[in-house]
Design an enzyme around this catalytic site. Structure first.
Site, PDB file in Angstrom:
ATOM      1  N   ASP A  46       8.562 -14.374 -25.148  1.00  0.00           N
ATOM      2  CA  ASP A  46       8.930 -13.598 -23.953  1.00  0.00           C
ATOM      3  C   ASP A  46       8.418 -14.300 -22.693  1.00  0.00           C
ATOM      4  O   ASP A  46       7.216 -14.513 -22.541  1.00  0.00           O
ATOM      5  CB  ASP A  46       8.293 -12.203 -24.043  1.00  0.00           C
ATOM      6  CG  ASP A  46       8.691 -11.316 -22.876  1.00  0.00           C
ATOM      7  OD1 ASP A  46       9.760 -10.697 -22.930  1.00  0.00           O
ATOM      8  OD2 ASP A  46       7.920 -11.246 -21.885  1.00  0.00           O
ATOM      9  N   TYR A  51       7.146 -15.823 -14.073  1.00  0.00           N
ATOM     10  CA  TYR A  51       5.934 -16.420 -14.665  1.00  0.00           C
ATOM     11  C   TYR A  51       5.807 -17.909 -14.344  1.00  0.00           C
ATOM     12  O   TYR A  51       4.810 -18.536 -14.695  1.00  0.00           O
ATOM     13  CB  TYR A  51       5.906 -16.239 -16.193  1.00  0.00           C
ATOM     14  CG  TYR A  51       5.988 -14.811 -16.695  1.00  0.00           C
ATOM     15  CD1 TYR A  51       5.820 -13.727 -15.836  1.00  0.00           C
ATOM     16  CD2 TYR A  51       6.242 -14.534 -18.033  1.00  0.00           C
ATOM     17  CE1 TYR A  51       5.917 -12.417 -16.302  1.00  0.00           C
ATOM     18  CE2 TYR A  51       6.323 -13.224 -18.503  1.00  0.00           C
ATOM     19  CZ  TYR A  51       6.171 -12.179 -17.629  1.00  0.00           C
ATOM     20  OH  TYR A  51       6.272 -10.895 -18.097  1.00  0.00           O
ATOM     21  N   LYS A  76      13.524 -13.036 -17.817  1.00  0.00           N
ATOM     22  CA  LYS A  76      13.785 -11.863 -16.960  1.00  0.00           C
ATOM     23  C   LYS A  76      14.291 -12.298 -15.599  1.00  0.00           C
ATOM     24  O   LYS A  76      13.733 -13.212 -14.983  1.00  0.00           O
ATOM     25  CB  LYS A  76      12.493 -11.041 -16.788  1.00  0.00           C
ATOM     26  CG  LYS A  76      11.817 -10.744 -18.114  1.00  0.00           C
ATOM     27  CD  LYS A  76      10.624  -9.823 -17.994  1.00  0.00           C
ATOM     28  CE  LYS A  76       9.881  -9.773 -19.312  1.00  0.00           C
ATOM     29  NZ  LYS A  76       8.898 -10.856 -19.519  1.00  0.00           N
ATOM     30  N   HIS A 109      13.962  -7.553 -14.493  1.00  0.00           N
ATOM     31  CA  HIS A 109      12.493  -7.424 -14.591  1.00  0.00           C
ATOM     32  C   HIS A 109      11.977  -6.069 -14.094  1.00  0.00           C
ATOM     33  O   HIS A 109      11.026  -5.524 -14.654  1.00  0.00           O
ATOM     34  CB  HIS A 109      11.817  -8.564 -13.815  1.00  0.00           C
ATOM     35  CG  HIS A 109      10.451  -8.914 -14.319  1.00  0.00           C
ATOM     36  ND1 HIS A 109       9.913 -10.169 -14.252  1.00  0.00           N
ATOM     37  CD2 HIS A 109       9.494  -8.164 -14.916  1.00  0.00           C
ATOM     38  CE1 HIS A 109       8.695 -10.180 -14.780  1.00  0.00           C
ATOM     39  NE2 HIS A 109       8.420  -8.964 -15.182  1.00  0.00           N
TER      40      HIS A 109
HETATM   41  N1  LIG Z   1       8.204  -6.674 -18.060  1.00  0.00           N
HETATM   42  C1  LIG Z   1       7.094  -6.658 -17.368  1.00  0.00           C
HETATM   43  O1  LIG Z   1       7.026  -6.204 -16.214  1.00  0.00           O
HETATM   44  C2  LIG Z   1       5.832  -7.194 -18.010  1.00  0.00           C
HETATM   45  C3  LIG Z   1       4.585  -6.931 -17.417  1.00  0.00           C
HETATM   46  C4  LIG Z   1       3.455  -7.403 -18.059  1.00  0.00           C
HETATM   47  C5  LIG Z   1       3.554  -8.107 -19.253  1.00  0.00           C
HETATM   48  N2  LIG Z   1       4.783  -8.392 -19.792  1.00  0.00           N
HETATM   49  C6  LIG Z   1       4.923  -9.176 -21.052  1.00  0.00           C
HETATM   50  O2  LIG Z   1       4.023  -8.663 -22.042  1.00  0.00           O
HETATM   51  C7  LIG Z   1       3.128  -9.705 -22.435  1.00  0.00           C
HETATM   52  C8  LIG Z   1       1.770  -9.161 -22.838  1.00  0.00           C
HETATM   53  O3  LIG Z   1       1.141  -8.463 -21.801  1.00  0.00           O
HETATM   54  P1  LIG Z   1      -0.167  -8.988 -21.059  1.00  0.00           P
HETATM   55  O4  LIG Z   1      -0.077 -10.449 -20.925  1.00  0.00           O
HETATM   56  O5  LIG Z   1      -0.313  -8.151 -19.845  1.00  0.00           O
HETATM   57  O6  LIG Z   1      -1.383  -8.588 -21.969  1.00  0.00           O
HETATM   58  P2  LIG Z   1      -1.759  -8.164 -23.478  1.00  0.00           P
HETATM   59  O7  LIG Z   1      -0.952  -8.882 -24.457  1.00  0.00           O
HETATM   60  O8  LIG Z   1      -1.833  -6.685 -23.527  1.00  0.00           O
HETATM   61  O9  LIG Z   1      -3.261  -8.696 -23.516  1.00  0.00           O
HETATM   62  C9  LIG Z   1      -3.543 -10.052 -23.380  1.00  0.00           C
HETATM   63  C10 LIG Z   1      -5.050 -10.237 -23.452  1.00  0.00           C
HETATM   64  O10 LIG Z   1      -5.502  -9.874 -24.773  1.00  0.00           O
HETATM   65  C11 LIG Z   1      -6.201 -10.980 -25.321  1.00  0.00           C
HETATM   66  N3  LIG Z   1      -5.882 -11.067 -26.754  1.00  0.00           N
HETATM   67  C12 LIG Z   1      -4.646 -11.060 -27.333  1.00  0.00           C
HETATM   68  N4  LIG Z   1      -4.764 -11.142 -28.667  1.00  0.00           N
HETATM   69  C13 LIG Z   1      -6.074 -11.227 -28.930  1.00  0.00           C
HETATM   70  C14 LIG Z   1      -6.819 -11.339 -30.131  1.00  0.00           C
HETATM   71  N5  LIG Z   1      -6.234 -11.360 -31.313  1.00  0.00           N
HETATM   72  N6  LIG Z   1      -8.188 -11.401 -30.049  1.00  0.00           N
HETATM   73  C15 LIG Z   1      -8.797 -11.359 -28.845  1.00  0.00           C
HETATM   74  N7  LIG Z   1      -8.147 -11.242 -27.675  1.00  0.00           N
HETATM   75  C16 LIG Z   1      -6.799 -11.181 -27.723  1.00  0.00           C
HETATM   76  C17 LIG Z   1      -5.721 -12.205 -24.582  1.00  0.00           C
HETATM   77  O11 LIG Z   1      -6.736 -13.164 -24.586  1.00  0.00           O
HETATM   78  P3  LIG Z   1      -6.427 -14.714 -24.967  1.00  0.00           P
HETATM   79  O12 LIG Z   1      -5.345 -15.141 -24.046  1.00  0.00           O
HETATM   80  O13 LIG Z   1      -7.750 -15.368 -24.760  1.00  0.00           O
HETATM   81  O14 LIG Z   1      -5.999 -14.719 -26.395  1.00  0.00           O
HETATM   82  C18 LIG Z   1      -5.494 -11.635 -23.182  1.00  0.00           C
HETATM   83  O15 LIG Z   1      -6.689 -11.576 -22.461  1.00  0.00           O
HETATM   84  C19 LIG Z   1       3.113 -10.629 -21.226  1.00  0.00           C
HETATM   85  O16 LIG Z   1       2.543 -11.880 -21.512  1.00  0.00           O
HETATM   86  C20 LIG Z   1       4.565 -10.642 -20.848  1.00  0.00           C
HETATM   87  O17 LIG Z   1       5.288 -11.489 -21.721  1.00  0.00           O
HETATM   88  C21 LIG Z   1       5.920  -7.921 -19.190  1.00  0.00           C
END
Ligand SMILES: NC(=O)c1ccc[n+]([C@@H]2O[C@H](COP(=O)([O-])OP(=O)(O)OC[C@H]3O[C@@H](n4cnc5c(N)ncnc54)[C@H](OP(=O)(O)O)[C@@H]3O)[C@@H](O)[C@H]2O)c1
Length: 284
Positions: A46, A51, A76, A109
């Protein structure tokens, strides 16, 4: 094994049940993250125009050693793109930047530009115009699926009143302690798959002691508990990491959270501060 499982979108296309998020992974490092993920068995990535890593994601997809047709990549359309003409150009620009003949899914988005997020102007006309551009690219075979993100009920209805291609997904903020039940139910009833972004609460859920205790009870990590929770709600989680150990951990979710614990998790106190993400309107 979750990495081998799919949901089927309303147009009959399969989408892998677990996707790798790439927000905050730089364009320079994301290609390696895609390759590592593919090696581990991930088939769904994704990204977004916003980004600034689409070209790195495209490089990773092309170089990962998995057949193109076996990878699923979503990008997006920028939240600010609300005219037909701009959207047409923007879709072509993503294809070019990613160096791909087609993109598996492209989604709007946000229903409003970020500076106007959830403001008075709903941008209904702009979203219909952007949707028309996505529909045309879909019909031309440039996109295999099209969808929405951050759309609330009224925003979804605006598209459903006039579509020629029905949206296949709505990607929304959904995680333990912040689960928009009514929106999820409404979206799913319309035959639209709900994708859960920030399933680990942008990392903030890792700091929660109650969750750590429950994860210990199941013998899993907190991220595994978070990801399993979204799957049990029939959502598609998109955890972000560039760390291969975390990628493996996040794909190890073949356990079951009891109904009782699911209720506790749904009603847990909501996160108030999403750290670095709090500068974005969606997290305020
Ligand atoms: N459509 C939208 O508006 C929107 C908005 C926000 C996000 N998104 C999408 O959703 C994705 C995920 O959301 P997010 O990036 O906000 O955060 P998330 O996936 O909820 O959390 C990411 C965090 O969790 C940690 N983490 C993940 N797996 C882990 C594990 N197994 N052990 C320890 N720590 C872990 C990561 O650290 P490390 O990196 O150190 O592993 C990072 O700090 C985004 O990357 C994006 O693709 C979309």
């Amino acid at each position: 094994m979750i990495l081998e499982e799919n949901y089927t979108l309303s147009n009959g296309i399969d989408i892998p049940k677990l996707g790798l998020g790439t927000w905050f992974i730089s364009n320079e490092t994301v290609g390696q993250a895609v390759k590592d993920a593919a090696e581990i068995g991930y088939r769904h990535i994704d990204t977004a125009q916003a980004y600034s890593n689409e070209s790195g994601v495209g490089d990773g997809i092309r170089a990962c050693g998995v057949k193109r047709e076996d990878m699923f990549v979503t990008t997006k359309l920028a939240a600010e793109t609300k005219s037909y003409k701009e959207a047409v150009a923007s879709i072509d620009s993503s294809l070019k930047t990613m160096g791909l003949d087609y993109i598996d899914m492209m989604i709007i988005h946000s229903p409003q530009p970020w500076t106007k997020f959830r403001g008075e102007d709903s941008y209904f006309e702009g979203n219909r115009d952007a949707w028309k551009a996505l529909e045309e690219a879909y019909k031309a075979g440039k996109l295999r699926a099209i969808g929405l993100s951050n759309f609330e009920k009224a925003d979804i209805d605006n598209i459903l009143e006039s579509y020629s291609v029905k949206p296949m997904v709505n990607q929304i903020l959904a995680h333990i302690s912040n689960t928009p039940k009514e929106l999820i139910q409404y979206t799913q009833e319309k035959g639209i798959l709900v994708e859960a972004y920030s399933p680990v609460g942008h990392g903030e859920l890792l700091k929660n002691g109650e969750l750590a205790d429950m994860a210990k009870k199941y013998g899993v990590s907190v991220p595994r508990l978070c990801i399993r929770y979204t799957l049990q709600l029939d959502l598609l989680p998109l955890p972000k990491t560039a760390n291969p150990d975390h990628m493996k951990d996040n794909a190890d979710v073949d356990f079951v959270i009891s109904e009782e614990d699911m209720e506790l998790l749904k009603n847990m106190e909501r996160i108030k501060d999403y750290g670095e993400a709090s500068v974005f309107p969606v997290y305020q």
